[in-house]
Design a protein around this motif. Sequence first.
Motif, mmCIF file in Angstrom:
data_model
loop_
_atom_site.group_PDB
_atom_site.id
_atom_site.type_symbol
_atom_site.label_atom_id
_atom_site.label_comp_id
_atom_site.label_asym_id
_atom_site.label_seq_id
_atom_site.Cartn_x
_atom_site.Cartn_y
_atom_site.Cartn_z
ATOM 1 N N ASP A 120 4.680 11.484 13.393
ATOM 2 C CA ASP A 120 3.479 10.829 12.874
ATOM 3 C C ASP A 120 3.795 10.259 11.501
ATOM 4 O O ASP A 120 3.703 10.955 10.483
ATOM 5 N N ALA A 121 4.192 9.019 11.474
ATOM 6 C CA ALA A 121 4.658 8.413 10.226
ATOM 7 C C ALA A 121 3.525 8.275 9.208
ATOM 8 O O ALA A 121 2.371 8.008 9.562
ATOM 9 N N ILE A 122 3.860 8.471 7.952
ATOM 10 C CA ILE A 122 2.918 8.336 6.842
ATOM 11 C C ILE A 122 3.015 6.927 6.270
ATOM 12 O O ILE A 122 4.118 6.414 6.047
ATOM 13 N N ASP A 123 1.878 6.310 6.026
ATOM 14 C CA ASP A 123 1.846 5.005 5.368
ATOM 15 C C ASP A 123 1.781 5.249 3.858
ATOM 16 O O ASP A 123 0.730 5.591 3.316
ATOM 17 N N TRP A 124 2.912 5.062 3.194
ATOM 18 C CA TRP A 124 2.995 5.384 1.770
ATOM 19 C C TRP A 124 2.336 4.336 0.881
ATOM 20 O O TRP A 124 2.265 4.517 -0.336
ATOM 21 N N THR A 125 1.845 3.245 1.459
ATOM 22 C CA THR A 125 1.210 2.205 0.647
ATOM 23 C C THR A 125 -0.286 2.441 0.468
ATOM 24 O O THR A 125 -0.931 1.726 -0.298
ATOM 25 N N THR A 126 -0.839 3.422 1.160
ATOM 26 C CA THR A 126 -2.279 3.665 1.048
ATOM 27 C C THR A 126 -2.617 4.366 -0.261
ATOM 28 O O THR A 126 -1.832 5.147 -0.795
ATOM 29 N N ASN A 127 -3.778 4.073 -0.791
ATOM 30 C CA ASN A 127 -4.372 4.778 -1.936
ATOM 31 C C ASN A 127 -3.404 4.979 -3.111
ATOM 32 O O ASN A 127 -3.196 6.116 -3.568
ATOM 33 N N PRO A 128 -2.844 3.907 -3.643
ATOM 34 C CA PRO A 128 -1.924 4.062 -4.780
ATOM 35 C C PRO A 128 -2.601 4.689 -5.999
ATOM 36 O O PRO A 128 -1.929 5.334 -6.809
ATOM 37 N N GLU A 129 -3.913 4.519 -6.107
ATOM 38 C CA GLU A 129 -4.618 5.129 -7.235
ATOM 39 C C GLU A 129 -4.616 6.654 -7.150
ATOM 40 O O GLU A 129 -4.572 7.349 -8.173
ATOM 41 N N MET A 130 -4.640 7.191 -5.929
ATOM 42 C CA MET A 130 -4.545 8.641 -5.766
ATOM 43 C C MET A 130 -3.172 9.134 -6.205
ATOM 44 O O MET A 130 -3.052 10.167 -6.882
ATOM 45 N N LEU A 131 -2.148 8.423 -5.808
ATOM 46 C CA LEU A 131 -0.791 8.803 -6.188
ATOM 47 C C LEU A 131 -0.658 8.871 -7.707
ATOM 48 O O LEU A 131 -0.092 9.839 -8.248
#
Length: 465
Positions: free
Chosen positions: A362-373
Motif C-alpha cells: 500500500d504505497a504512501i503518497d508523500w506529496t500529500t499535506n506538506p503543511e503537516m510534515l
Amino acid sequence: MKIVSLLLLVGITTAECKKSGSDSPIVSPPVVVTPGDDYKDPVAYGTPFSKVPNTTDAVIYEVNLRSFSAQANLKGLQGRLDNLKSLGINVIWLMPIYPVGQLKSAGGLGSPYAVKDYNAVNPEFGTLDDLRLVVEEAHKRDMSVILDWVANHTSWDNAWIANKSWYKQDANGNIIIPPGTNWADVAALNYDNADLRKAMIRAMKFWVLTANVDGYRFDAADFVPTDFWKQALDTLKKFDTRKLILLGEGSKKEQLTAGFQLNYAFDYYNALKSIFADTQAPSALFTTNTNENNMLINGTYKLRYITNHDVTSSDGSAISIYKGKQGALAAFVLVATMDGVPLLYNGQEVGCPNKIDFFNRDAIDWTTNPEMLEEYKKIIAFRKSSAALKIGALTVFNHPDVMAYEKKSGTDDVVVLVNARNTTVNYSLPTALQNTVWENGLTGDVVNLTTSVTLQAYGYLMLKK
C-alpha cells in the motif's frame, strides 16, 4: 544442538497445508542437515555505531518496507533516509526483513511476522548487502537502525519445525498456533526447551554482528517468558563495545527488570483514542500516564504513539482516529511532550489517509499535506531541544476540555496546552500562569499570557521560558 544457519529447507506449497482439529496446519516436515554443535559467532561486520541515542533522546520511526517507497524494498528506504533525517528521526525501526512463510492464511504477500528463516533477508526486500548499506548510510546521518524480532512463533515451513520439541503442542502432540490467537499462519515456540533458547539467542546475535544493527524491537513480548528475555538481553549486553536499543512490545514491569529499556504504552494509546472519540474525559490521560509511569523502574520508559502498524490495521489511519489532520497533530503533541519516548509510523507525518495493510504493498503518497510534515518537524525539533519535555517533572492543570501541563528540568520550563475538543475553547489559565511571558516553542514568537487563552478546535500551544 542443531546449527540453525545450516539447516536446509525443502519448501511446501499452500496446497500441502490443511487445518487439524487443533487449528494447526499439517505440513510435510522440512528436510534438514544436522551438523555437530561447533557454533561460533559470525565475524563482526563494520564498526559499532558510536552515536546510538540515549533512550530519553530517541525519536523512533517505524518503517513498513512494503509501503515506505515506490520500490517497496531496502533500496527504496536508502533513497529516503534524508527525508527521515530532516524529520528529526534518530532511530529507524524496520518491520521484519526476513523471508515469509508460504502459508499466507492472512492473504496478500503474507505476514512479515511469519518468519521462515531468522538468518536471511527476504528477497522481496533485497539482500544482506542492501541491509548493510542501509545501516551504513543511516549511521552516516546519525541515525540508528533496529530490527523487528519475532520470538514467539515461526512460520510452519521454518526449518526449526523439524525440531518438534521446540514448539508448543496439544494433548495429541500436534504443534499449535499461539494460544489465545487466530494466527493460523504461525506455529508457537516452546521456551521450556533449552536448545530453542540457544538457537534464538544465536539468531539475535547474528544480525548485530553480520549487519551492524543497533538493537531490536521485540514483537509480542508479553507472550514470551520473562526469564527468556533476561537470558537473551543479558547475552546481547555482553557486546560491551556496542550500545543497543532494546524495545519490547509488552507492558509488564518485569520485562523492564529483565533488561528492556522501553516497552509499550498500550493503555495510554487507548485513553488517547477514547478522549478524541469523546468517550473519556481528558483527565483520563493523566491518570493513565501516572499509572504507566508507576510501572517503570529507573532508566526505563514507555513508548508512546498515536499509530503504528497494528493500530492502522485495526483502527484506521491517524487522521481517521483523531478526527482529521489537526486532531492527529494535537494527539502527537501529547505523545511527544507528556512523558515517554515518541514513535511515528510511516505516512503519519503526511496525514496518510489509508488504512495501510502490511500484508500488501500500500504505497504512501508523500506529496500529500506538506503543511503537516512541516509541523511534525517543528514539534520533533522542539522536543529534541528541551530537557523539560524529555525528562522534566510534570505538573497537571486539570480542565474538562483542555489537557494542560507544565514540565520543568533545571532552568528549562515548558507549558503545553492541547484542546481535546473539536470546537473552540476559551481556557482560563491557572493562577501560576497568569500574566507571564513565554516564547512559542514552535515559532519563536513572544507570548504574553493574561488570564485566558483561546484554543481553536484541536488547537495546541507549546511555550518555553
